[in-house]
Design a protein around this motif. Structure first.
Motif, PDB file in Angstrom:
ATOM      1  N   SER A  18     -29.182  45.246  31.492  1.00 56.02           N
ATOM      2  CA  SER A  18     -27.880  45.412  32.066  1.00 56.02           C
ATOM      3  C   SER A  18     -27.868  46.550  33.087  1.00 56.02           C
ATOM      4  N   SER A  19     -26.901  46.787  33.853  1.00 57.66           N
ATOM      5  CA  SER A  19     -26.952  47.665  34.950  1.00 57.66           C
ATOM      6  C   SER A  19     -25.488  47.723  35.536  1.00 57.66           C
ATOM      7  N   ASP A  20     -24.889  48.977  35.532  1.00 56.72           N
ATOM      8  CA  ASP A  20     -23.425  49.279  35.790  1.00 56.72           C
ATOM      9  C   ASP A  20     -22.685  48.222  34.811  1.00 56.72           C
ATOM     10  N   ASP A  21     -21.746  47.413  35.336  1.00 53.98           N
ATOM     11  CA  ASP A  21     -20.970  46.170  34.514  1.00 53.98           C
ATOM     12  C   ASP A  21     -21.468  45.293  34.310  1.00 53.98           C
ATOM     13  N   TYR A  22     -22.742  44.835  34.875  1.00 56.70           N
ATOM     14  CA  TYR A  22     -23.334  43.432  34.867  1.00 56.70           C
ATOM     15  C   TYR A  22     -24.374  43.464  33.987  1.00 56.70           C
ATOM     16  N   GLU A  23     -24.365  42.153  33.100  1.00 57.07           N
ATOM     17  CA  GLU A  23     -25.312  42.080  31.871  1.00 57.07           C
ATOM     18  C   GLU A  23     -25.938  40.688  32.138  1.00 57.07           C
ATOM     19  N   LEU A  24     -27.364  40.665  31.737  1.00 60.71           N
ATOM     20  CA  LEU A  24     -28.017  39.449  31.572  1.00 60.71           C
ATOM     21  C   LEU A  24     -28.306  39.099  30.340  1.00 60.71           C
ATOM     22  N   TRP A  25     -27.780  37.919  30.131  1.00 61.26           N
ATOM     23  CA  TRP A  25     -27.806  37.414  28.665  1.00 61.26           C
ATOM     24  C   TRP A  25     -28.474  35.910  28.581  1.00 61.26           C
ATOM     25  N   ILE A  26     -29.363  35.880  27.697  1.00 62.00           N
ATOM     26  CA  ILE A  26     -29.688  34.572  27.375  1.00 62.00           C
ATOM     27  C   ILE A  26     -28.796  33.809  26.139  1.00 62.00           C
ATOM     28  N   VAL A  27     -28.460  32.665  26.385  1.00 58.50           N
ATOM     29  CA  VAL A  27     -27.513  32.252  25.486  1.00 58.50           C
ATOM     30  C   VAL A  27     -28.295  31.089  24.590  1.00 58.50           C
ATOM     31  N   PRO A  28     -28.066  31.561  23.410  1.00 61.51           N
ATOM     32  CA  PRO A  28     -28.710  30.790  22.141  1.00 61.51           C
ATOM     33  C   PRO A  28     -28.369  29.325  22.223  1.00 61.51           C
ATOM     34  N   GLN A  29     -29.429  28.465  21.839  1.00 72.56           N
ATOM     35  CA  GLN A  29     -29.325  27.235  21.773  1.00 72.56           C
ATOM     36  C   GLN A  29     -28.061  26.600  21.300  1.00 72.56           C
ATOM     37  N   ASP A  30     -27.754  27.363  20.072  1.00 74.22           N
ATOM     38  CA  ASP A  30     -26.632  26.655  19.283  1.00 74.22           C
ATOM     39  C   ASP A  30     -25.297  27.121  19.841  1.00 74.22           C
ATOM     40  N   THR A  31     -25.293  27.815  20.826  1.00 70.13           N
ATOM     41  CA  THR A  31     -23.896  28.388  21.155  1.00 70.13           C
ATOM     42  C   THR A  31     -23.517  27.822  22.579  1.00 70.13           C
ATOM     43  N   VAL A  32     -24.641  26.814  23.340  1.00 69.90           N
ATOM     44  CA  VAL A  32     -24.350  26.359  24.703  1.00 69.90           C
ATOM     45  C   VAL A  32     -23.135  25.719  24.587  1.00 69.90           C
ATOM     46  N   SER A  33     -22.747  24.751  23.726  1.00 68.83           N
ATOM     47  CA  SER A  33     -21.326  24.021  23.765  1.00 68.83           C
ATOM     48  C   SER A  33     -20.207  24.908  23.907  1.00 68.83           C
ATOM     49  N   LEU A  34     -20.222  26.252  23.417  1.00 67.92           N
ATOM     50  CA  LEU A  34     -19.361  27.364  23.316  1.00 67.92           C
ATOM     51  C   LEU A  34     -19.091  27.729  24.914  1.00 67.92           C
ATOM     52  N   ILE A  35     -20.075  27.714  25.514  1.00 63.67           N
ATOM     53  CA  ILE A  35     -19.877  28.557  26.774  1.00 63.67           C
ATOM     54  C   ILE A  35     -20.004  27.628  28.241  1.00 63.67           C
TER      55      ILE A  35
END
Length: 152
Positions: A15-32
């Protein structure tokens, strides 16, 4: 315009300032996925027919690829897709696509993907893309036939 964020469980990789890098867990892909689809569709149009958004979603859902998001509290500003390729000489982290807006505010977070690749025992990170990708890549990258690579 950024895509509205649907909250998921993962914690940020970088993360930096207001921006964050996330890796999305395989089991939550459908949610996002619906919040990411437009960026993926736009990026796959530049793939020369190699991928469709449906191909990407399937590969991420089965764990063959990884879905990354760059977000602020309320919006997704960019999406990335990676995959790990195994070669006799070692593993390679391939950045399959990156799509988003206002890269100058978050492009430095891509180093978080490189760090993750190191944790996965990758010896290299590669990205194939259009000429404009050059401005997003930081120290250590070199262009080889519009294929960019960096030793990890």
């Amino acid at each position: 315009m950024p895509t509205t964020l649907i909250q998921t469980k993962p914690s940020p990789i970088s993360s930096s300032d207001d921006y964050e890098l996330w890796i999305v867990p395989q089991d939550t892909v459908s949610l996002i996925w619906d919040s990411c689809r437009n960026y993926v569709e736009k990026a796959t149009r530049r793939s020369g027919g190699r991928y469709t958004a449906s191909d990407i979603r399937s590969a991420v859902s089965f764990g063959m690829m990884q879905l990354w998001i760059i977000k602020t509290a309320a919006f997704i500003h960019a999406v990335g897709i990676t995959e790990i390729n195994k070669h006799p000489g070692g593993n390679e982290l391939n950045i399959v696509l990156v799509g988003g807006e206002h890269a100058k505010y978050w492009q430095h977070l891509l180093s978080g993907i490189e760090n993750w690749g190191r944790e996965q025992n990758c010896k290299w990170v590669v990205a194939t893309g259009r000429r404009g990708l050059t401005h997003m890549l930081n120290d250590g990258w070199s262009e080889t036939q519009r294929m960019y690579e960096k030793e990890l």
